[in-house]
Design a protein around this motif. Structure first.
Motif, PDB file in Angstrom:
ATOM      1  N   ALA A 260     -20.446 -21.728  17.839  1.00  0.00           N
ATOM      2  CA  ALA A 260     -20.814 -22.916  17.058  1.00  0.00           C
ATOM      3  C   ALA A 260     -21.268 -24.071  17.953  1.00  0.00           C
ATOM      4  O   ALA A 260     -22.087 -24.885  17.551  1.00  0.00           O
ATOM      5  N   ASN A 261     -20.759 -24.139  19.181  1.00  0.00           N
ATOM      6  CA  ASN A 261     -21.087 -25.262  20.061  1.00  0.00           C
ATOM      7  C   ASN A 261     -22.230 -24.951  21.040  1.00  0.00           C
ATOM      8  O   ASN A 261     -22.433 -25.680  22.000  1.00  0.00           O
ATOM      9  N   MET A 262     -22.991 -23.891  20.792  1.00  0.00           N
ATOM     10  CA  MET A 262     -24.123 -23.540  21.660  1.00  0.00           C
ATOM     11  C   MET A 262     -25.206 -24.616  21.581  1.00  0.00           C
ATOM     12  O   MET A 262     -25.322 -25.311  20.579  1.00  0.00           O
TER      13      MET A 262
ATOM     14  N   TRP B 120     -32.586 -23.024   8.980  1.00  0.00           N
ATOM     15  CA  TRP B 120     -31.658 -21.895   9.028  1.00  0.00           C
ATOM     16  C   TRP B 120     -30.241 -22.450   9.060  1.00  0.00           C
ATOM     17  O   TRP B 120     -29.928 -23.296   9.906  1.00  0.00           O
ATOM     18  N   THR B 121     -29.384 -21.968   8.173  1.00  0.00           N
ATOM     19  CA  THR B 121     -27.999 -22.426   8.104  1.00  0.00           C
ATOM     20  C   THR B 121     -27.074 -21.306   8.574  1.00  0.00           C
ATOM     21  O   THR B 121     -27.155 -20.185   8.072  1.00  0.00           O
ATOM     22  N   TYR B 122     -26.208 -21.652   9.521  1.00  0.00           N
ATOM     23  CA  TYR B 122     -25.213 -20.712  10.033  1.00  0.00           C
ATOM     24  C   TYR B 122     -23.824 -21.203   9.660  1.00  0.00           C
ATOM     25  O   TYR B 122     -23.492 -22.371   9.837  1.00  0.00           O
ATOM     26  N   ASP B 123     -23.023 -20.287   9.158  1.00  0.00           N
ATOM     27  CA  ASP B 123     -21.635 -20.554   8.781  1.00  0.00           C
ATOM     28  C   ASP B 123     -20.763 -19.820   9.788  1.00  0.00           C
ATOM     29  O   ASP B 123     -20.731 -18.595   9.807  1.00  0.00           O
ATOM     30  N   PHE B 124     -20.077 -20.568  10.626  1.00  0.00           N
ATOM     31  CA  PHE B 124     -19.271 -19.942  11.665  1.00  0.00           C
ATOM     32  C   PHE B 124     -17.869 -19.565  11.195  1.00  0.00           C
ATOM     33  O   PHE B 124     -17.097 -18.998  11.950  1.00  0.00           O
ATOM     34  N   GLY B 125     -17.545 -19.881   9.940  1.00  0.00           N
ATOM     35  CA  GLY B 125     -16.321 -19.396   9.325  1.00  0.00           C
ATOM     36  C   GLY B 125     -15.037 -20.016   9.846  1.00  0.00           C
ATOM     37  O   GLY B 125     -14.218 -20.459   9.065  1.00  0.00           O
ATOM     38  N   ASP B 126     -14.845 -20.045  11.149  1.00  0.00           N
ATOM     39  CA  ASP B 126     -13.588 -20.533  11.712  1.00  0.00           C
ATOM     40  C   ASP B 126     -13.546 -22.054  11.839  1.00  0.00           C
ATOM     41  O   ASP B 126     -12.550 -22.621  12.249  1.00  0.00           O
TER      42      ASP B 126
ATOM     43  N   GLY C  40     -41.321 -21.365  14.693  1.00  0.00           N
ATOM     44  CA  GLY C  40     -40.476 -20.355  15.320  1.00  0.00           C
ATOM     45  C   GLY C  40     -39.599 -20.835  16.455  1.00  0.00           C
ATOM     46  O   GLY C  40     -38.964 -20.016  17.120  1.00  0.00           O
ATOM     47  N   LYS C  41     -39.512 -22.144  16.689  1.00  0.00           N
ATOM     48  CA  LYS C  41     -38.648 -22.690  17.753  1.00  0.00           C
ATOM     49  C   LYS C  41     -37.711 -23.725  17.162  1.00  0.00           C
ATOM     50  O   LYS C  41     -38.104 -24.538  16.333  1.00  0.00           O
ATOM     51  N   VAL C  42     -36.449 -23.712  17.637  1.00  0.00           N
ATOM     52  CA  VAL C  42     -35.464 -24.670  17.159  1.00  0.00           C
ATOM     53  C   VAL C  42     -35.784 -26.041  17.744  1.00  0.00           C
ATOM     54  O   VAL C  42     -35.855 -26.214  18.961  1.00  0.00           O
ATOM     55  N   MET C  43     -36.016 -27.014  16.851  1.00  0.00           N
ATOM     56  CA  MET C  43     -36.348 -28.377  17.268  1.00  0.00           C
ATOM     57  C   MET C  43     -35.138 -29.302  17.236  1.00  0.00           C
ATOM     58  O   MET C  43     -35.017 -30.199  18.052  1.00  0.00           O
ATOM     59  N   SER C  44     -34.254 -29.090  16.248  1.00  0.00           N
ATOM     60  CA  SER C  44     -33.064 -29.943  16.135  1.00  0.00           C
ATOM     61  C   SER C  44     -31.965 -29.197  15.396  1.00  0.00           C
ATOM     62  O   SER C  44     -32.217 -28.207  14.713  1.00  0.00           O
ATOM     63  N   VAL C  45     -30.748 -29.717  15.563  1.00  0.00           N
ATOM     64  CA  VAL C  45     -29.565 -29.104  14.949  1.00  0.00           C
ATOM     65  C   VAL C  45     -28.815 -30.200  14.211  1.00  0.00           C
ATOM     66  O   VAL C  45     -28.619 -31.302  14.736  1.00  0.00           O
ATOM     67  N   GLU C  46     -28.402 -29.874  13.000  1.00  0.00           N
ATOM     68  CA  GLU C  46     -27.652 -30.803  12.177  1.00  0.00           C
ATOM     69  C   GLU C  46     -26.313 -30.158  11.846  1.00  0.00           C
ATOM     70  O   GLU C  46     -26.234 -28.965  11.589  1.00  0.00           O
ATOM     71  N   THR C  47     -25.249 -30.957  11.861  1.00  0.00           N
ATOM     72  CA  THR C  47     -23.922 -30.466  11.510  1.00  0.00           C
ATOM     73  C   THR C  47     -23.555 -31.001  10.138  1.00  0.00           C
ATOM     74  O   THR C  47     -23.648 -32.204   9.897  1.00  0.00           O
ATOM     75  N   LEU C  48     -23.144 -30.106   9.245  1.00  0.00           N
ATOM     76  CA  LEU C  48     -22.763 -30.487   7.897  1.00  0.00           C
ATOM     77  C   LEU C  48     -21.332 -30.066   7.623  1.00  0.00           C
ATOM     78  O   LEU C  48     -20.899 -29.002   8.063  1.00  0.00           O
ATOM     79  N   ALA C  49     -20.619 -30.896   6.854  1.00  0.00           N
ATOM     80  CA  ALA C  49     -19.281 -30.501   6.391  1.00  0.00           C
ATOM     81  C   ALA C  49     -19.449 -29.538   5.240  1.00  0.00           C
ATOM     82  O   ALA C  49     -20.440 -29.558   4.527  1.00  0.00           O
TER      83      ALA C  49
END
Length: 188
Positions: free
Chosen positions: A112-114, A160-166, A178-187
């Motif tokens: 999750a912290n990559m 793309w939304t990733y759910d890390f579960g833990d 096709g390239k990651v430009m930014s990352v957002e963290t959601l509750a």
């Protein structure tokens, strides 16, 4: 001295292209067709495709528009080798790009912290697997490299939304072409 120069020139001509990709004991070079690459390297673990249009003779009595099919194939050769991205234009290999080290299993090298920024969608799938959710939209961008010439390219925006579960957080990755430009963290 001439013999050494002649030998060096002959060795350079006999050696495979520096831009060649080796799949087992077979080489893949620019200009290879997609079916040849598949035959030599196998199926890619991930592929991405998009459309473009080339316009020749814009604003002239005879304008020609030609649809161009682009695709990128991703190969993972394991954790001790570098992943490869192969780009095709109308089924012909245009170039290869060397990415980071591969993974043992697709989707098993994700945290999750990559730092996801700058990763290609193929690298992202290799490390984290398919996203839990995915949204897509596109724009058309027109390039005018010269008089009477236009290149229309699809500019692909994805979420793309990733759910890390833990954790109690979701990671939403914003991709452009096709390239990651930014990352957002959601509750949750």
């Amino acid at each position: 001295m001439r013999a050494y120069v002649l030998l060096a020139v002959l060795l350079m001509l006999a050696s495979p292209s520096a831009m060649a990709l080796r799949c087992g004991n077979r080489l893949v070079t620019d200009g290879a067709r997609d079916f040849q690459v598949r035959e030599r390297c196998g199926e890619p673990f991930w592929s991405d495709s998009w459309i473009g249009v080339d316009v020749i003779g814009r604003d002239t009595p005879l304008e020609r528009q030609r649809e161009v099919q682009w695709s990128a194939w991703y190969y993972n050769f394991g954790p001790r080798a570098l992943m490869q991205r192969l780009v095709f234009r109308d089924g012909e290999l245009q170039g290869t790009e060397t990415l980071g080290y591969g993974v043992r299993e697709i989707g098993d090298d994700c945290r999750a912290n990559m730092d996801f920024t700058g990763m290609s969608n193929g690298e992202l799938v290799a490390r984290c697997g398919e996203p839990a959710a995915r949204r897509e939209a596109s724009d058309t961008v027109v390039y005018r490299p010269g008089p009477s010439i236009e290149n229309w390219r699809e500019q692909r925006r994805e979420e793309w939304t990733y759910d890390f579960g833990d954790t109690r957080l979701l990671r939403v990755l914003h991709l452009l072409n096709g390239k990651v430009m930014s990352v957002e963290t959601l509750a949750r």
